[in-house]
Design a protein around this motif. Structure first.
Motif, PDB file in Angstrom:
ATOM      1  N   PRO A 144     -34.593  37.115 -55.956  1.00 25.46           N
ATOM      2  CA  PRO A 144     -35.022  38.523 -55.975  1.00 25.46           C
ATOM      3  C   PRO A 144     -36.295  38.729 -55.141  1.00 25.46           C
ATOM      4  O   PRO A 144     -36.924  37.763 -54.714  1.00 25.46           O
ATOM      5  N   LEU A 196     -43.583  37.922 -57.646  1.00 25.10           N
ATOM      6  CA  LEU A 196     -42.999  38.554 -56.458  1.00 25.10           C
ATOM      7  C   LEU A 196     -43.919  39.628 -55.869  1.00 25.10           C
ATOM      8  O   LEU A 196     -43.755  40.022 -54.717  1.00 25.10           O
ATOM      9  N   SER A 205     -41.997  30.695 -55.608  1.00 18.63           N
ATOM     10  CA  SER A 205     -40.696  31.307 -55.303  1.00 18.63           C
ATOM     11  C   SER A 205     -39.604  30.757 -56.217  1.00 18.63           C
ATOM     12  O   SER A 205     -38.744  31.510 -56.678  1.00 18.63           O
ATOM     13  N   ASP A 206     -39.651  29.465 -56.505  1.00 21.14           N
ATOM     14  CA  ASP A 206     -38.656  28.880 -57.413  1.00 21.14           C
ATOM     15  C   ASP A 206     -38.805  29.438 -58.817  1.00 21.14           C
ATOM     16  O   ASP A 206     -37.819  29.680 -59.513  1.00 21.14           O
ATOM     17  N   ALA A 239     -40.048  32.390 -59.676  1.00 24.31           N
ATOM     18  CA  ALA A 239     -39.599  33.793 -59.713  1.00 24.31           C
ATOM     19  C   ALA A 239     -38.076  33.884 -59.699  1.00 24.31           C
ATOM     20  O   ALA A 239     -37.499  34.834 -60.227  1.00 24.31           O
ATOM     21  N   ALA A 240     -37.414  32.884 -59.093  1.00 23.85           N
ATOM     22  CA  ALA A 240     -35.948  32.920 -58.981  1.00 23.85           C
ATOM     23  C   ALA A 240     -35.266  32.200 -60.145  1.00 23.85           C
ATOM     24  O   ALA A 240     -34.042  32.219 -60.254  1.00 23.85           O
ATOM     25  N   ARG A 271     -38.919  28.467 -45.368  1.00 21.04           N
ATOM     26  CA  ARG A 271     -39.955  28.975 -44.453  1.00 21.04           C
ATOM     27  C   ARG A 271     -41.338  28.779 -45.071  1.00 21.04           C
ATOM     28  O   ARG A 271     -41.550  29.074 -46.243  1.00 21.04           O
ATOM     29  N   SER A 298     -47.058  46.057 -49.493  1.00 17.15           N
ATOM     30  CA  SER A 298     -46.702  44.655 -49.696  1.00 17.15           C
ATOM     31  C   SER A 298     -47.816  43.770 -49.148  1.00 17.15           C
ATOM     32  O   SER A 298     -48.597  44.192 -48.284  1.00 17.15           O
ATOM     33  N   TYR A 299     -47.859  42.534 -49.640  1.00 12.12           N
ATOM     34  CA  TYR A 299     -48.735  41.510 -49.081  1.00 12.12           C
ATOM     35  C   TYR A 299     -50.197  41.953 -49.057  1.00 12.12           C
ATOM     36  O   TYR A 299     -50.851  41.978 -48.026  1.00 12.12           O
ATOM     37  N   ALA A 347     -48.673  37.699 -52.569  1.00 10.08           N
ATOM     38  CA  ALA A 347     -48.580  36.948 -51.308  1.00 10.08           C
ATOM     39  C   ALA A 347     -47.343  37.323 -50.487  1.00 10.08           C
ATOM     40  O   ALA A 347     -46.869  38.454 -50.547  1.00 10.08           O
ATOM     41  N   SER A 348     -46.830  36.364 -49.716  1.00 12.79           N
ATOM     42  CA  SER A 348     -45.669  36.597 -48.854  1.00 12.79           C
ATOM     43  C   SER A 348     -44.609  35.551 -49.176  1.00 12.79           C
ATOM     44  O   SER A 348     -44.885  34.572 -49.880  1.00 12.79           O
ATOM     45  N   GLY A 349     -43.395  35.734 -48.637  1.00 11.34           N
ATOM     46  CA  GLY A 349     -42.319  34.772 -48.863  1.00 11.34           C
ATOM     47  C   GLY A 349     -42.723  33.356 -48.469  1.00 11.34           C
ATOM     48  O   GLY A 349     -42.449  32.395 -49.199  1.00 11.34           O
ATOM     49  N   GLN A 350     -43.375  33.226 -47.318  1.00  7.07           N
ATOM     50  CA  GLN A 350     -43.785  31.896 -46.858  1.00  7.07           C
ATOM     51  C   GLN A 350     -44.792  31.252 -47.818  1.00  7.07           C
ATOM     52  O   GLN A 350     -44.704  30.062 -48.122  1.00  7.07           O
ATOM     53  N   LEU A 351     -45.759  32.048 -48.256  1.00  9.05           N
ATOM     54  CA  LEU A 351     -46.794  31.499 -49.137  1.00  9.05           C
ATOM     55  C   LEU A 351     -46.214  31.135 -50.499  1.00  9.05           C
ATOM     56  O   LEU A 351     -46.553  30.105 -51.070  1.00  9.05           O
ATOM     57  N   ARG A 352     -45.317  31.973 -51.022  1.00 14.76           N
ATOM     58  CA  ARG A 352     -44.721  31.678 -52.334  1.00 14.76           C
ATOM     59  C   ARG A 352     -43.885  30.410 -52.289  1.00 14.76           C
ATOM     60  O   ARG A 352     -43.716  29.747 -53.303  1.00 14.76           O
ATOM     61  N   ASN A 353     -43.354  30.079 -51.107  1.00 20.52           N
ATOM     62  CA  ASN A 353     -42.571  28.841 -50.972  1.00 20.52           C
ATOM     63  C   ASN A 353     -43.444  27.595 -51.073  1.00 20.52           C
ATOM     64  O   ASN A 353     -42.929  26.504 -51.304  1.00 20.52           O
ATOM     65  N   LYS A 354     -44.736  27.735 -50.833  1.00 22.86           N
ATOM     66  CA  LYS A 354     -45.647  26.590 -50.913  1.00 22.86           C
ATOM     67  C   LYS A 354     -46.485  26.621 -52.190  1.00 22.86           C
ATOM     68  O   LYS A 354     -46.697  25.589 -52.823  1.00 22.86           O
TER      69      LYS A 354
END
Lengths: 198, 324
Positions: free
Chosen positions: A152, B96, B76-77, B79-80, A86, B236-237, B99-106
């Motif tokens: 996590p 973690l 995100s990678d 952090a994981a 996402r 959060s965020y 930001a947000s899940g979407q932003l951490r993915n980029k």
């Protein structure tokens, strides 16, 4: 006579401009070919390099499901899955996604059969106006894959163990999707429900 | 958004060379900060150099037992990553918290290092800002300054560095690896990477024109409790008003025998005071450490609260570490 004088004046001003230090020239808009696989179908486009992935979807491919809320990555309404992950499609240029596989809300259902998250949002009334819903659902789909992969979150107590999907985890992991109707309790219920069916 | 020339160089060296050749070029990786600023015409690069396809997305072990994090490793990678989760938890927790899940993915490791301030006036192109337009003045001084700096600020700029990751990198003594347009490689200790504003707040890091970050290296892990405590306006965020990255190891009598502390939300760079760490080990008192951290702290009016909040946040962090 008058027009001659005007031409002479124009000539002088053009010369004057040419003699001045050259101003920095703004780059001209640039277009380039982009190939994207969207919801399983390849699309070859030619786009202005400034086109965001969101605008490519909405303005060039008529895929209006992904919404433009803030256009600055703050609201999550534009969330799509790129290569299964996402992202905010408003904060990414289409040309940066050459060859990528994109799934939008239009591509989640299997024919007439709704994706479990779509069905759960209907069942649990996970919206009021519905504007944030495509982003919520795409985000939830990506989020559930992240949980499955053992990622996590900020509220995960033990970083070394796979988190279970508590309501607290859902809320934290979905914090990048804003719902101004505040349908949050029903959104959480829908995601909790769907997570057992994917 | 202003038009730009888009380039996708094939090698790291080509990317750095291109950046030096073209006036006002910017590298783009995740783009989550840069594109936001380009839409507002705060950033107007004439050339955008897309580095996403360069081979800089690996996390590898170093010979010393540390970790080398490629510039393009996504937040995100990172952090994981198993090693981050077990050995560098303060980094995982900081990532973690941001930001947000979407932003951490980029968002990438190098991009996060270069994240620009969230000062309201930097974002408001109708207001003076020495960072956005050198010499124009600072509207934050005397303006709404709740999120601004209380340490290391200048008469030119009171902005803060908004990153959570950077605070953890500072407490871990990370090293930033770069390559310049001539191909020369350089290692910059994180302490020297971010700058205080002084009278050139537009210069935020030690990077030279065209210099490209290739990796961030972590030394071998430091044993102890790793914590990242972030105080913010939402659960959060949201950006930190104050944050503490801490590695604390408990010794005899329940006192810390080792303490490393870095602070976010206080200054133009992650704030670390070695004397505060020594004081915590020597006296066991979080207040003694806070006295040294806050030496010279000065509020701007609406951010005065950050000074006592830093002290309380440190107390809570130390107490949590010693309870663990």
């Amino acid at each position: 006579m008058g027009s001659c004088a005007a031409l002479a004046t124009l000539g002088a001003s053009l010369r004057g401009r040419a003699e001045a230090a050259p101003a920095a020239v703004d780059p001209q808009p640039q277009t380039m070919p982009v190939s994207l696989e969207i919801n399983g179908t390849r699309h070859d486009l030619t786009l202005d390099t400034r086109t965001t992935l969101l605008d490519a979807l909405r303005e060039h491919l008529d895929l209006n499901g992904s919404k433009k809320g803030c256009d600055h990555g703050q609201c999550g309404a534009c969330t799509v899955l790129v290569n299964g992950r996402r992202i905010n499609s408003c904060l990414s240029l289409a040309v940066m996604h050459e060859g990528d596989s994109v799934t939008t809300i239009e591509g989640l259902a299997d024919g007439d059969s709704l994706h479990p998250l779509q069905a759960a949002f209907l069942h649990h009334d996970g919206y009021q106006c519905g504007y944030c819903t495509p982003g919520q659902i795409c985000s939830a789909a990506g989020m559930l894959s992240e949980v499955e992969a053992g990622w996590p979150s900020h509220v995960t107590d033990d970083l070394t163990r796979k988190a279970s999907l508590t309501d607290e985890e859902i809320r934290e992991r979905m914090s990048g999707n804003i719902c101004r109707c505040s349908a949050y309790p029903n959104i959480v219920a829908a995601i909790r429900d769907a997570s057992t069916k994917i | 958004m202003k038009a730009f020339a888009y380039e996708r160089p094939a090698t790291v060296q080509d990317a750095a060379r291109l950046a030096a050749e073209r006036p006002s070029a910017r590298f783009i990786a995740g783009g989550t900060n840069l594109l936001d600023l380009m839409k507002l015409q705060i950033e107007t690069p004439a050339t955008l150099i897309d580095v996403n396809r360069l081979p800089l997305a690996e996390v590898t072990e170093t010979e010393e037992g540390g970790l080398r994090i490629g510039a393009l490793v996504r937040n995100s990678d990172l952090a994981a990553h198993p090693r981050v989760r077990t050995d560098y938890a303060v980094l995982g927790k900081a990532l973690l918290a941001g930001a947000s899940g979407q932003l951490r993915n980029k968002a990438t490791t190098a991009g996060n290092l270069l994240q620009r301030t969230r000062c309201y006036y930097f974002y408001d192109t109708t207001k003076p800002c020495n960072k956005r337009e050198p010499g124009s003045g600072c509207a934050a001084i005397g303006g709404f300054n709740r999120i601004m700096a209380v340490l290391g600020a200048s008469d030119s700029c009171i902005a803060t560095n908004p990153s959570d990751m950077n605070v953890a990198m500072r407490v871990l003594d990370a090293t930033v690896e770069t390559v310049d347009p001539q191909g020369a490689r350089r290692s910059i200790p994180i302490a020297a990477f971010h700058r205080l504003p002084g009278d050139t707040p537009q210069i935020e890091t030690d990077l030279k024109p065209g210099e490209l970050i290739t990796a961030v290296t972590l030394p071998k892990p430091v044993e102890g409790v790793h914590l990242y405590r972030k105080v913010r306006d939402r659960a959060s965020y949201a950006f930190a008003t104050v944050s503490v990255a801490a590695i604390i190891a408990k010794g005899e009598g329940g006192k810390p025998r080792l303490a490393k502390l870095a602070f976010g939300g206080l200054a133009h760079k992650p704030w670390r005071v070695q004397a505060a760490e020594a004081a915590l080990v020597e006296t066991g008192s979080a207040d003694a450490a806070a006295d040294r951290v806050l030496d010279g702290a000065r509020g701007q009016g609406s951010n005065d609260f950050k000074i006592p909040l830093t002290r309380r946040t440190l107390r809570a962090t130390v107490a949590e570490a010693l309870r663990a």
